[in-house]
Design a protein around this motif. Structure first.
Motif, PDB file in Angstrom:
ATOM      1  N   HIS A  82      -1.797  -5.027  12.820  1.00  0.00           N
ATOM      2  CA  HIS A  82      -0.487  -4.393  12.707  1.00  0.00           C
ATOM      3  C   HIS A  82      -0.084  -3.687  14.002  1.00  0.00           C
ATOM      4  O   HIS A  82       1.109  -3.540  14.272  1.00  0.00           O
ATOM      5  CB  HIS A  82      -0.428  -3.442  11.514  1.00  0.00           C
ATOM      6  N   GLU A 120       6.547  -5.743   7.726  1.00  0.00           N
ATOM      7  CA  GLU A 120       6.190  -4.459   7.097  1.00  0.00           C
ATOM      8  C   GLU A 120       5.790  -4.679   5.644  1.00  0.00           C
ATOM      9  O   GLU A 120       4.813  -4.086   5.159  1.00  0.00           O
ATOM     10  CB  GLU A 120       7.349  -3.460   7.169  1.00  0.00           C
ATOM     11  N   GLU A 160       4.273   2.390   5.813  1.00  0.00           N
ATOM     12  CA  GLU A 160       4.932   1.103   5.568  1.00  0.00           C
ATOM     13  C   GLU A 160       6.147   1.279   4.660  1.00  0.00           C
ATOM     14  O   GLU A 160       7.192   0.678   4.900  1.00  0.00           O
ATOM     15  CB  GLU A 160       3.951   0.080   4.974  1.00  0.00           C
ATOM     16  N   GLU A 198       8.974   2.614   6.613  1.00  0.00           N
ATOM     17  CA  GLU A 198       9.558   1.585   7.471  1.00  0.00           C
ATOM     18  C   GLU A 198      10.376   0.577   6.659  1.00  0.00           C
ATOM     19  O   GLU A 198      11.441   0.141   7.091  1.00  0.00           O
ATOM     20  CB  GLU A 198       8.450   0.854   8.238  1.00  0.00           C
TER      21      GLU A 198
HETATM   22 FE   LIG Z   1       4.506  -0.963   9.877  1.00  0.00          FE
END
Ligand SMILES: [Fe+2]
Ligand SMILES: [Fe+2]
Length: 164
Positions: free
Chosen positions: A47, A142, A109, A112
């Motif tokens: 990531h 994401e 996450e 996002e």
């Molecule tokens: Fe992310």
């Protein structure tokens, strides 16, 4: 008040997520180092690479939309990262810290995912089709990361239930 129009809001939101991604490039290596589970460590490393690509993608969005980003700090991401760092400091390396790291990363996450979802809606309203497409690619990454983390958490629980 410098934010008046939807376009202003778009620039503000994009500048905010740009800062959030930049902060994550510093946080993800720390999270990888703090992980014991090899799958989790590699998820953070993967990531990190994706995040670097996401920053480049924002540069492409800026160019496609002919805008200039504002210098600002995403304080929401700063807080999420700080909470993760606190756990790294407080919990001994091992399965419990891994679980805490998964939870901290999933909070990031989800932030996002919400931010990119709203940004994509804004670009569509503004007729910024190239930007919308680019941001949709990031949103997909994401969401995939969030799902990967959920799977890792389930695998971990299953392994721990078996006493591994
Ligand atoms: Fe992310
Ligand atoms: Fe990201």
């Amino acid at each position: 008040m410098t934010t008046k129009t939807l376009k202003d809001l778009y620039i503000h939101s994009l500048s905010d997520i740009y800062s959030a991604e930049k902060q994550m490039t510093k946080s993800l290596p720390k999270m990888a180092r703090a992980s014991t589970n090899p799958g989790l460590r590699s998820a953070f490393e993967t990531h990190l690479e994706e995040t670097q690509g996401q920053i480049e993608r924002i540069d492409q969005v800026v160019e496609a939309s002919g805008i200039k980003l504002k210098r600002m700090k995403c304080v929401a991401m700063e807080g999420l990262i700080e909470e993760g760092q606190e756990q790294i400091a407080e919990i001994e390396k091992g399965p419990v810290l891994d679980t805490a790291l998964i939870a901290a990363a999933q909070k990031v996450e989800h932030y996002e995912i919400a931010a990119y979802g709203s940004l994509i809606a804004l670009t569509k309203q503004l007729g910024e089709t190239t930007a919308a497409k680019l941001l949709a690619e990031t949103l997909k990454e994401e969401k995939a990361t969030d799902e990967k983390l959920s799977l890792l958490a389930e695998e971990k629980q299953a392994a721990e239930a078996l006493g591994k």
